[in-house]
Design a protein around this motif. Structure first.
Motif, PDB file in Angstrom:
ATOM      1  N   GLU A 298       0.825  -1.208   0.000  1.00 50.07           N
ATOM      2  CA  GLU A 298       0.000   0.000   0.000  1.00 50.07           C
ATOM      3  C   GLU A 298       0.858   1.256   0.000  1.00 50.07           C
ATOM      4  OE1 GLU A 298      -2.535  -0.336   3.351  1.00 50.07           O
ATOM      5  OE2 GLU A 298      -3.869  -1.827   2.433  1.00 50.07           O
ATOM      6  N   ASN A 299       1.930   1.258   0.783  1.00 45.43           N
ATOM      7  CA  ASN A 299       2.782   2.440   0.860  1.00 45.43           C
ATOM      8  C   ASN A 299       3.606   2.638  -0.410  1.00 45.43           C
ATOM      9  OD1 ASN A 299       2.803   3.895   3.658  1.00 45.43           O
ATOM     10  ND2 ASN A 299       2.627   1.720   4.139  1.00 45.43           N
TER      11      ASN A 299
ATOM     12  N   ARG B 143       2.549   2.416  -3.282  1.00 47.44           N
ATOM     13  CA  ARG B 143       1.680   3.110  -4.231  1.00 47.44           C
ATOM     14  C   ARG B 143       1.350   4.533  -3.799  1.00 47.44           C
ATOM     15  NH1 ARG B 143      -2.563  -1.950  -4.493  1.00 47.44           N
ATOM     16  NH2 ARG B 143      -1.242  -3.404  -5.665  1.00 47.44           N
ATOM     17  N   ALA B 144       1.866   4.969  -2.642  1.00 48.64           N
ATOM     18  CA  ALA B 144       1.529   6.288  -2.120  1.00 48.64           C
ATOM     19  C   ALA B 144       2.228   7.398  -2.904  1.00 48.64           C
ATOM     20  CB  ALA B 144       1.910   6.375  -0.636  1.00 48.64           C
ATOM     21  N   ASP B 145       1.681   8.605  -2.793  1.00 51.23           N
ATOM     22  CA  ASP B 145       2.225   9.756  -3.531  1.00 51.23           C
ATOM     23  C   ASP B 145       3.627  10.125  -3.069  1.00 51.23           C
ATOM     24  OD1 ASP B 145      -0.103   9.900  -4.994  1.00 51.23           O
ATOM     25  OD2 ASP B 145      -1.041  11.391  -3.669  1.00 51.23           O
ATOM     26  N   TYR B 146       3.895   9.990  -1.752  1.00 50.09           N
ATOM     27  CA  TYR B 146       5.202  10.425  -1.259  1.00 50.09           C
ATOM     28  C   TYR B 146       6.323   9.546  -1.817  1.00 50.09           C
ATOM     29  CZ  TYR B 146       5.337   6.577   2.145  1.00 50.09           C
ATOM     30  OH  TYR B 146       5.364   5.341   2.755  1.00 50.09           O
TER      31      TYR B 146
ATOM     32  N   ARG C  90       6.389   8.319  -4.971  1.00 49.57           N
ATOM     33  CA  ARG C  90       6.675   8.873  -6.299  1.00 49.57           C
ATOM     34  C   ARG C  90       7.445  10.183  -6.195  1.00 49.57           C
ATOM     35  NH1 ARG C  90       1.415   6.753  -7.283  1.00 49.57           N
ATOM     36  NH2 ARG C  90       0.454   8.761  -6.719  1.00 49.57           N
ATOM     37  N   THR C  91       7.117  10.987  -5.182  1.00 53.92           N
ATOM     38  CA  THR C  91       7.837  12.247  -4.982  1.00 53.92           C
ATOM     39  C   THR C  91       9.296  11.996  -4.619  1.00 53.92           C
ATOM     40  OG1 THR C  91       5.791  13.296  -4.206  1.00 53.92           O
ATOM     41  CG2 THR C  91       7.870  14.390  -3.680  1.00 53.92           C
TER      42      THR C  91
ATOM     43  N   ARG D 276      11.077   9.333  -5.318  1.00 47.56           N
ATOM     44  CA  ARG D 276      11.778   8.809  -6.493  1.00 47.56           C
ATOM     45  C   ARG D 276      12.082   9.921  -7.497  1.00 47.56           C
ATOM     46  NH1 ARG D 276      11.646   3.479  -7.639  1.00 47.56           N
ATOM     47  NH2 ARG D 276      13.220   4.135  -9.190  1.00 47.56           N
TER      48      ARG D 276
END
Length: 308
Positions: A200-201, A203-206, A208-209, A211
């Protein structure tokens, strides 16, 4: 935070009284003839029976017996076993053994479940992920009463990799196989919860940020994702402590480990009510404080959590 701790402590007091009352009631209701059960097939004279009955207030009602026990407990007296030994002295001998066993089991379970859970999440859908799912299902389907004698027979007796029993001054090597047995009953749920939380984590927005800022995948996982993923895992570890303590009754009895579980199993067989209630009371206190500690760790792991 202070008000939350005070409120939780008050709840713990109520829970403690309720738990000890229920345990004492169950022991009282199931008592047949504890004096004869302690003696086995040996005959007991009337004078001996009368002396033991008066000493342990067995001729009085349930509420009076419970009052005598709680009165002694608040005075620091855990009472006397039907064998004549002070329960406090028996705790001093038994608790260090069980504590070492529980610590080894928790460390093994945490290392295996977190590492395997994270790797399964990273390689989800792969061979390791599917294999870990099969292993967890097998472990969940096998109760401790099956795992303990099975491991003792295979790894302790037939293969001889570990000592099949433990002595009073049990070493780390003697406690390793029983600790692995205990760890097996909690590894499966901890591994699946770790895997689910990490997936779940990821896939979180943070993530992608992080990375996008140039952080490596492994740094994102082990520094950022793992910290957020450990919150439900730590909750489960706190709950699993009760499972470990319950499993220790069977494990210590099978491996002949003179700890808390061994004494509880023997006390139940001999209908030694004071010994059962004394040990269970300490287990209740320990479980309550560990649950409080787990709740307080939430704030350290997740700054969004605040207790009022």
């Amino acid at each position: 935070m202070f008000r939350y701790i005070v409120r939780r402590l008050l709840q713990m007091v109520i829970t403690f009284f309720g738990a000890t009352f229920l345990v004492y009631a169950l022991i009282f209701a199931n008592q047949n003839d504890p004096i004869q059960a302690l003696a086995g097939e040996r005959p007991i004279t009337e004078s001996q029976r009368l002396a033991l009955t008066q000493r342990y207030h067995l001729d009085e009602g349930f509420f009076m017996q419970y009052w005598y026990y709680m009165k002694g407990l608040f005075q620091g007296d855990f009472g006397t076993s039907l064998t004549g030994r002070k329960i406090a002295d028996m705790m001093v001998d038994a608790w260090p053994v069980t504590a070492r066993l529980a610590v080894i089991a928790i460390v093994i379970a945490a290392l295996v479940s977190v590492t395997a859970g994270v790797y399964s999440a990273i390689k989800r859908g792969g061979i390791f992920d599917n294999l870990s799912l099969v292993v967890t299902l097998v472990l969940l389907a096998m109760p401790i009463v099956v795992i303990a004698p099975l491991f003792q027979l295979i790894f302790g007796i037939q293969l001889g990799w570990f000592p099949p029993t433990a002595t009073r001054d049990a070493t780390f090597w003697q406690l390793l196989l029983p600790a692995i047995v205990l760890a097996c009953i909690v590894i499966a749920p901890e591994m699946r919860v770790t895997r689910t939380s990490v997936v779940e984590n990821l896939r979180a927005d943070y993530v992608r940020t992080a990375r996008a800022k140039g952080l490596t995948r492994m740094r994102v996982i082990w520094v950022h994702v793992l910290r957020n993923s450990l919150i439900p895992v730590i909750t489960l570890i706190g709950v699993d402590l009760g499972t470990l303590l319950a499993g220790a009754i069977v494990t210590e009895h099978v491996f002949n480990i003179p700890g808390v579980g061994f004494n509880l199993a023997r006390a139940i067989n001999t209908e030694d009510g004071p010994l059962v209630v004394g040990f269970v009371s300490i287990l209740v206190i320990l479980f309550l404080f560990i649950n409080l500690l787990v709740d307080l760790l939430y704030a350290a792991l997740d700054p969004r959590i605040r207790y009022e």
